[in-house]
Design a protein around this motif. Structure first.
Motif, PDB file in Angstrom:
ATOM      1  N   ARG A   1      -5.166  10.143  25.312  1.00 58.69           N
ATOM      2  CA  ARG A   1      -3.703   9.295  25.746  1.00 58.69           C
ATOM      3  C   ARG A   1      -3.813   8.753  26.071  1.00 58.69           C
ATOM      4  NH1 ARG A   1       0.303  13.876  25.892  1.00 58.69           N
ATOM      5  NH2 ARG A   1      -1.211  14.431  27.472  1.00 58.69           N
TER       6      ARG A   1
ATOM      7  N   ARG B   1      -0.477   4.933  27.186  1.00 55.28           N
ATOM      8  CA  ARG B   1       0.878   4.154  27.053  1.00 55.28           C
ATOM      9  C   ARG B   1       0.600   2.257  27.616  1.00 55.28           C
ATOM     10  NH1 ARG B   1       4.261   7.823  29.397  1.00 55.28           N
ATOM     11  NH2 ARG B   1       3.784   8.969  26.974  1.00 55.28           N
TER      12      ARG B   1
ATOM     13  N   HIS C   1       3.951  -5.012  20.592  1.00 52.62           N
ATOM     14  CA  HIS C   1       2.736  -3.930  20.828  1.00 52.62           C
ATOM     15  C   HIS C   1       1.857  -4.654  19.710  1.00 52.62           C
ATOM     16  CE1 HIS C   1       3.030  -2.180  16.650  1.00 52.62           C
ATOM     17  NE2 HIS C   1       4.767  -2.314  16.818  1.00 52.62           N
TER      18      HIS C   1
ATOM     19  N   ASP D   1      -3.605  -1.026  17.610  1.00 54.99           N
ATOM     20  CA  ASP D   1      -3.733   0.109  18.182  1.00 54.99           C
ATOM     21  C   ASP D   1      -2.790   0.968  18.791  1.00 54.99           C
ATOM     22  OD1 ASP D   1      -6.731   0.409  16.887  1.00 54.99           O
ATOM     23  OD2 ASP D   1      -6.929  -1.452  18.012  1.00 54.99           O
ATOM     24  N   VAL D   2      -1.389  -0.059  18.828  1.00 61.80           N
ATOM     25  CA  VAL D   2      -0.393   0.815  19.548  1.00 61.80           C
ATOM     26  C   VAL D   2       0.915   1.012  19.093  1.00 61.80           C
ATOM     27  CG1 VAL D   2       0.810   0.472  21.890  1.00 61.80           C
ATOM     28  CG2 VAL D   2      -1.274  -0.166  22.043  1.00 61.80           C
ATOM     29  N   ASP D   3       1.236   1.880  19.034  1.00 62.30           N
ATOM     30  CA  ASP D   3       2.800   2.059  18.364  1.00 62.30           C
ATOM     31  C   ASP D   3       4.302   1.373  18.783  1.00 62.30           C
ATOM     32  OD1 ASP D   3       4.221   3.685  20.133  1.00 62.30           O
ATOM     33  OD2 ASP D   3       3.730   5.635  19.681  1.00 62.30           O
ATOM     34  N   ALA D   4       5.113   1.499  18.136  1.00 59.81           N
ATOM     35  CA  ALA D   4       6.368   0.535  18.728  1.00 59.81           C
ATOM     36  C   ALA D   4       6.582   1.039  20.347  1.00 59.81           C
ATOM     37  CB  ALA D   4       8.127   0.583  17.655  1.00 59.81           C
ATOM     38  N   LYS D   5       6.973   2.315  20.243  1.00 64.45           N
ATOM     39  CA  LYS D   5       7.278   2.877  21.118  1.00 64.45           C
ATOM     40  C   LYS D   5       5.720   2.413  22.923  1.00 64.45           C
ATOM     41  CE  LYS D   5       9.835   6.687  20.038  1.00 64.45           C
ATOM     42  NZ  LYS D   5      10.613   7.778  19.024  1.00 64.45           N
TER      43      LYS D   5
ATOM     44  N   ASN E   1       2.906   3.956  22.532  1.00 67.18           N
ATOM     45  CA  ASN E   1       2.235   4.616  22.457  1.00 67.18           C
ATOM     46  C   ASN E   1       0.284   4.715  22.262  1.00 67.18           C
ATOM     47  OD1 ASN E   1       3.345   6.680  24.536  1.00 67.18           O
ATOM     48  ND2 ASN E   1       4.467   7.015  22.895  1.00 67.18           N
ATOM     49  N   GLY E   2      -0.385   5.161  22.455  1.00 61.03           N
ATOM     50  CA  GLY E   2      -1.729   4.948  21.770  1.00 61.03           C
ATOM     51  C   GLY E   2      -2.569   6.224  21.988  1.00 61.03           C
TER      52      GLY E   2
END
Length: 342
Positions: free
Chosen positions: A279, A281, A293, A296-300, A302-303
């Motif tokens: 994981r 960030r 982002h 390959d990364v979410d709106a928070k 994270n990936g």
């Protein structure tokens, strides 16, 4: 058919003056390929009578990725008109020798033309090639008539394909040039704002590494990245092993920081062991990346690292300025190979 008649037909089909194409040598050999995907093994003689585009690539290369929407469109548009496309996958990183990884890339990139797997570089050498990506345009007699190294010049490349097809007497080519609508990591770079170069994280090719103190190679070492980095400088925080080809995190919460100037930040990385996940960030200037982002990364912010490939981590809106990028690996076991930008 006379040579001039062939040129006239090519010019009419293209709607432009058909330039003379020099002879640059004969098609190379494919006999050194270690495997084939989407095809039985092919030899140069099997391609006689076809206009051929030979494309050298390696699946983590951002420069190749940004050409692929065009290559795919040309193949789909002209394969029924006599065009043959041959992809030659010649690896850069050790993990790109893994046939399973190459098969994944072929499927993920929707490649349905034949691919020669060139893990021993023999096809590369037979063409005397030195670049990713590289295109060689070959006429129906097996002669190289044009080449393109790197990105760009897409209209000219398609016009060469059309000229070679038309010169063979082919009529009924679709009008105009292909319409391309790339997405994700296939979108062209923002060249006007691209101020950061490809940067390797292994000591063999690294540039711009700022260890913030002492450093050590090929063994675990504790680093603290400087709080201020110069443009295109990067640093590590936590326990890392800097190898010749990559920097590998040894403990959770290891970080890589990079001061960059570009729209996109990409990182070639993967888990140290197949099947492992790591994981992560992503931060910009100390804050969660949020709307900047990448795919390959979410709106928070994270990936998850799930396989060895290129990950798009940042795609930020304008205005572009110098910013500090950081990626924090929440688990141990990540290997970071190379930053690229767009």
């Amino acid at each position: 058919m006379s040579t001039q008649t062939g040129r006239d037909r090519a010019a009419k089909t293209l709607g432009v003056a058909a330039a003379d194409l020099p002879f640059e040598g004969n098609i190379g050999s494919f006999e050194g390929a270690t495997a084939w995907i989407n095809s039985e093994p092919l030899q140069a003689k099997d391609l006689h009578g076809h206009v051929v585009v030979v494309q050298f690539w390696t699946y983590t290369c951002i420069n190749w990725l940004r050409t692929q929407a065009y290559n795919r469109a040309w193949w789909q548009r002209y394969r029924d008109k006599g065009l043959m496309t041959i992809g030659v996958h010649t690896p850069e990183f050790k993990f790109e020798h893994d046939l399973d990884n190459v098969r994944w890339a072929v499927e993920a990139r929707k490649i349905d033309y034949p691919v020669a797997v060139d893990s021993d570089y023999e096809v590369w050498q037979s063409f005397a090639n030195h670049y990713w990506p590289a295109l060689y345009f070959i006429d129906s007699q097996g002669r190289i008539r044009h080449h393109r190294f790197g990105e760009g010049d897409y209209e000219r490349s398609e016009m060469v394909i059309r000229q070679l097809l038309a010169a063979d007497g082919l009529e009924g080519l679709p009008p105009g040039l292909a319409t391309i609508d790339p997405s994700g990591d296939e979108v062209q770079a923002d060249w006007e704002d691209l101020g950061s170069p490809e940067s390797y994280l292994g000591y063999e090719q690294q540039a711009g590494f700022d260890p913030g103190g002492s450093s050590a190679f090929d063994k675990a070492h504790a680093y603290t990245a400087p709080s201020r980095l110069g443009l295109n400088r990067w640093g590590l925080t936590g326990s890392w092993t800097v190898r010749s080809d990559a920097s590998a995190s040894n403990e959770p919460n290891g970080r890589v920081a990079y001061q960059f100037h570009a729209r996109d930040v990409n990182l070639v990385m993967g888990p140290a062991k197949k099947g492992q996940t790591v994981r992560f960030r992503v931060y910009l200037d100390g804050q969660i990346a949020g709307p900047a982002h990448g795919a390959d990364v979410d709106a928070k912010g994270n990936g998850t690292v799930v396989q060895q490939r290129m990950y798009q981590l940042i795609r930020q809106p304008k205005p572009i300025r110098d910013r500090r990028f950081e990626i924090e690996f929440l688990d141990a076991g990540a290997e970071a190979f190379c930053f690229t930008f767009g």
